[in-house]
Design a protein around this motif. Structure first.
Motif, PDB file in Angstrom:
ATOM      1  N   GLY A 120      80.123  -0.516  -8.181  1.00  0.00           N
ATOM      2  CA  GLY A 120      79.945   0.866  -7.728  1.00  0.00           C
ATOM      3  C   GLY A 120      79.377   1.800  -8.765  1.00  0.00           C
ATOM      4  O   GLY A 120      79.196   2.996  -8.502  1.00  0.00           O
ATOM      5  N   ARG A 169      80.986   3.613   1.068  1.00  0.00           N
ATOM      6  CA  ARG A 169      81.938   2.529   1.297  1.00  0.00           C
ATOM      7  C   ARG A 169      82.573   2.615   2.684  1.00  0.00           C
ATOM      8  O   ARG A 169      82.799   1.593   3.335  1.00  0.00           O
ATOM      9  CB  ARG A 169      83.029   2.536   0.217  1.00  0.00           C
ATOM     10  CG  ARG A 169      82.581   1.959  -1.105  1.00  0.00           C
ATOM     11  CD  ARG A 169      83.757   1.719  -2.045  1.00  0.00           C
ATOM     12  NE  ARG A 169      84.419   2.961  -2.438  1.00  0.00           N
ATOM     13  CZ  ARG A 169      85.651   3.303  -2.087  1.00  0.00           C
ATOM     14  NH1 ARG A 169      86.380   2.497  -1.321  1.00  0.00           N
ATOM     15  NH2 ARG A 169      86.178   4.434  -2.488  1.00  0.00           N
ATOM     16  N   ASN A 194      80.092   7.460  -3.722  1.00  0.00           N
ATOM     17  CA  ASN A 194      80.570   6.080  -3.654  1.00  0.00           C
ATOM     18  C   ASN A 194      81.497   5.906  -2.458  1.00  0.00           C
ATOM     19  O   ASN A 194      81.352   4.958  -1.676  1.00  0.00           O
ATOM     20  CB  ASN A 194      81.292   5.734  -4.961  1.00  0.00           C
ATOM     21  CG  ASN A 194      81.807   4.308  -4.999  1.00  0.00           C
ATOM     22  OD1 ASN A 194      82.681   3.934  -4.224  1.00  0.00           O
ATOM     23  ND2 ASN A 194      81.276   3.508  -5.908  1.00  0.00           N
ATOM     24  N   GLU A 195      82.437   6.837  -2.279  1.00  0.00           N
ATOM     25  CA  GLU A 195      83.372   6.734  -1.164  1.00  0.00           C
ATOM     26  C   GLU A 195      82.647   6.825   0.178  1.00  0.00           C
ATOM     27  O   GLU A 195      82.926   6.060   1.106  1.00  0.00           O
ATOM     28  CB  GLU A 195      84.422   7.846  -1.251  1.00  0.00           C
ATOM     29  CG  GLU A 195      85.400   7.829  -0.080  1.00  0.00           C
ATOM     30  CD  GLU A 195      86.366   8.990  -0.113  1.00  0.00           C
ATOM     31  OE1 GLU A 195      87.495   8.785  -0.587  1.00  0.00           O
ATOM     32  OE2 GLU A 195      86.004  10.099   0.353  1.00  0.00           O
ATOM     33  N   GLU A 217      84.500  -2.283   5.211  1.00  0.00           N
ATOM     34  CA  GLU A 217      84.056  -1.430   4.105  1.00  0.00           C
ATOM     35  C   GLU A 217      82.804  -2.019   3.464  1.00  0.00           C
ATOM     36  O   GLU A 217      82.689  -3.228   3.299  1.00  0.00           O
ATOM     37  CB  GLU A 217      85.183  -1.337   3.076  1.00  0.00           C
ATOM     38  CG  GLU A 217      84.819  -0.585   1.810  1.00  0.00           C
ATOM     39  CD  GLU A 217      85.882  -0.713   0.728  1.00  0.00           C
ATOM     40  OE1 GLU A 217      85.620  -0.272  -0.404  1.00  0.00           O
ATOM     41  OE2 GLU A 217      86.956  -1.274   1.022  1.00  0.00           O
ATOM     42  N   ASN A 218      81.869  -1.149   3.100  1.00  0.00           N
ATOM     43  CA  ASN A 218      80.681  -1.599   2.380  1.00  0.00           C
ATOM     44  C   ASN A 218      81.025  -1.934   0.932  1.00  0.00           C
ATOM     45  O   ASN A 218      82.021  -1.447   0.388  1.00  0.00           O
ATOM     46  CB  ASN A 218      79.595  -0.518   2.411  1.00  0.00           C
ATOM     47  CG  ASN A 218      78.735  -0.589   3.658  1.00  0.00           C
ATOM     48  OD1 ASN A 218      78.489  -1.667   4.191  1.00  0.00           O
ATOM     49  ND2 ASN A 218      78.274   0.552   4.135  1.00  0.00           N
ATOM     50  N   VAL A 219      80.168  -2.742   0.328  1.00  0.00           N
ATOM     51  CA  VAL A 219      80.388  -3.205  -1.038  1.00  0.00           C
ATOM     52  C   VAL A 219      79.204  -2.791  -1.904  1.00  0.00           C
ATOM     53  O   VAL A 219      78.055  -2.779  -1.443  1.00  0.00           O
ATOM     54  CB  VAL A 219      80.543  -4.746  -1.075  1.00  0.00           C
ATOM     55  CG1 VAL A 219      80.712  -5.249  -2.499  1.00  0.00           C
ATOM     56  CG2 VAL A 219      81.741  -5.167  -0.216  1.00  0.00           C
ATOM     57  N   PHE A 220      79.481  -2.444  -3.150  1.00  0.00           N
ATOM     58  CA  PHE A 220      78.440  -2.101  -4.110  1.00  0.00           C
ATOM     59  C   PHE A 220      78.255  -3.211  -5.133  1.00  0.00           C
ATOM     60  O   PHE A 220      79.224  -3.901  -5.503  1.00  0.00           O
ATOM     61  CB  PHE A 220      78.811  -0.825  -4.881  1.00  0.00           C
ATOM     62  CG  PHE A 220      78.535   0.455  -4.159  1.00  0.00           C
ATOM     63  CD1 PHE A 220      77.268   1.020  -4.171  1.00  0.00           C
ATOM     64  CD2 PHE A 220      79.540   1.109  -3.480  1.00  0.00           C
ATOM     65  CE1 PHE A 220      77.009   2.212  -3.523  1.00  0.00           C
ATOM     66  CE2 PHE A 220      79.298   2.299  -2.827  1.00  0.00           C
ATOM     67  CZ  PHE A 220      78.038   2.852  -2.845  1.00  0.00           C
ATOM     68  N   ASP A 252      74.396  -4.244   1.624  1.00  0.00           N
ATOM     69  CA  ASP A 252      74.581  -3.966   3.049  1.00  0.00           C
ATOM     70  C   ASP A 252      74.243  -5.216   3.864  1.00  0.00           C
ATOM     71  O   ASP A 252      73.078  -5.565   4.005  1.00  0.00           O
ATOM     72  CB  ASP A 252      73.699  -2.787   3.459  1.00  0.00           C
ATOM     73  CG  ASP A 252      74.028  -2.252   4.848  1.00  0.00           C
ATOM     74  OD1 ASP A 252      74.873  -2.850   5.528  1.00  0.00           O
ATOM     75  OD2 ASP A 252      73.436  -1.232   5.248  1.00  0.00           O
ATOM     76  N   LEU A 281      73.896  -0.502  -3.061  1.00  0.00           N
ATOM     77  CA  LEU A 281      74.759  -0.903  -1.960  1.00  0.00           C
ATOM     78  C   LEU A 281      74.356  -2.300  -1.503  1.00  0.00           C
ATOM     79  O   LEU A 281      73.160  -2.622  -1.422  1.00  0.00           O
ATOM     80  CB  LEU A 281      74.597   0.092  -0.806  1.00  0.00           C
ATOM     81  CG  LEU A 281      75.578   0.006   0.355  1.00  0.00           C
ATOM     82  CD1 LEU A 281      76.976   0.386  -0.102  1.00  0.00           C
ATOM     83  CD2 LEU A 281      75.124   0.927   1.495  1.00  0.00           C
ATOM     84  N   LEU A 293      91.075   0.318   2.551  1.00  0.00           N
ATOM     85  CA  LEU A 293      89.978   0.280   1.581  1.00  0.00           C
ATOM     86  C   LEU A 293      90.242  -0.772   0.507  1.00  0.00           C
ATOM     87  O   LEU A 293      91.363  -1.142   0.275  1.00  0.00           O
ATOM     88  CB  LEU A 293      89.808   1.659   0.934  1.00  0.00           C
ATOM     89  CG  LEU A 293      89.482   2.811   1.902  1.00  0.00           C
ATOM     90  CD1 LEU A 293      89.307   4.097   1.106  1.00  0.00           C
ATOM     91  CD2 LEU A 293      88.221   2.498   2.676  1.00  0.00           C
TER      92      LEU A 293
END
Length: 291
Positions: free
Chosen positions: A209, A192, A188-189, A202-205, A149, A147, A291
């Protein structure tokens, strides 16, 4: 791990709640004293459970208190709880950290292009048992997600309790989809969207992901273990992290069991949980358009 026990002090869901750890009655740090590896072959790792599955209180190992007890995170003086983003309820796995690891904020990871988040590495345990706060589980690593963050690398190790009935059939990340279909996608969801109800994006990977495999995850963990060694032996800038411990021989922060830092740890004083505001039970429906 039977030799390490949790020492609960105060009422859960309050600012004063703490979970210390002890061995033979002597306080120990879950960050520094509990070993990363649970067996000589270094194939099983210890996990410190901070947050049991289905719960909402955001509990974490404290970097600011001597002996690093678990406490509830706060923001602007208020206790933090994760929101329920439909169809999820609280945390959807047992959540915690691997001891003797540190995501070094002084180092940028070559693949994520982001620095460490200054915490022990996070681990999600996907077994069937709902754990308890302060439980020490023995887990085997299956994979890892990265992640990103707020500009920092925040690794999420995926693991299974070695005593779980499914453990013999879960040996690498591809086994998770075979045995627990949908769990990686849901994980994953969850990461996010979980901050969206609080007004955050929304968080990003990293890696789009993708959950990396066991070997990749193990290499990441070993890197964070080496970084922790720099923290605990004083060669890295530990910033404001409390590094007091009773067992790391090469550490300048090691103290004796009768040191004031150890004797001043409060005695066990478990109390019933304080009530949680009913708003924490609310479900939030996140539109796909956001999203």
């Amino acid at each position: 791990m039977a030799e390490y026990t949790a020492r609960h002090v105060g009422a859960p869901n309050t600012l004063d709640y703490r979970v210390f750890f002890e061995k033979d009655g002597v306080p120990v740090s879950p960050f520094h004293d509990i070993p990363l590896f649970a067996n000589e072959e270094k194939t099983v790792m210890n996990m410190v459970v901070e947050i049991p599955r289905w719960t909402n209180a955001k509990l974490e190992i404290s970097k600011d208190d001597e002996f690093n007890p678990i406490k509830q995170d706060t923001k602007k003086g208020k206790l933090r709880f994760v929101r329920n983003c439909f169809p999820h309820k609280g945390y959807i796995w047992n959540y915690g950290a691997l001891p003797q690891t540190w995501e070094d904020p002084n180092q940028q990871h070559p693949e994520t292009k982001a620095r460490g988040d200054d915490d022990p590495i996070d681990v999600i345990e996907i077994g069937e048992q709902v754990a308890t706060v302060g439980q020490i589980k023995q887990v085997k690593v299956l994979g890892v997600m990265a992640l990103l963050d707020e500009g920092e690398t925040d690794w999420k190790v995926i693991a299974i309790d070695v005593n779980d009935p499914l453990a013999p059939r879960l040996n690498d990340i591809e086994d998770v989809e075979k045995q627990l279909p949908g769990l990686i996608r849901a994980t994953n969801e969850w990461f996010r969207i979980y901050k969206i109800p609080d007004g955050k994006p929304e968080n990003v990977f990293a890696f789009s992901g993708e959950a990396k495999n066991k070997k990749y995850a193990t290499d990441v963990i070993l890197e964070t273990h080496e970084a922790w060694k720099g923290l605990i032996n004083g060669t890295s800038d530990k910033r404001d992290i409390k590094a007091t411990n009773v067992s790391v021989e090469e550490s300048p922060f090691k103290v004796a069991a009768d040191d004031e830092a150890a004797t001043s740890v409060p005695a066990s004083d478990p109390q019933p949980p304080a009530p949680i505001d009913s708003s924490i039970d609310k479900w939030f429906f996140i539109s796909a358009h956001s999203l």
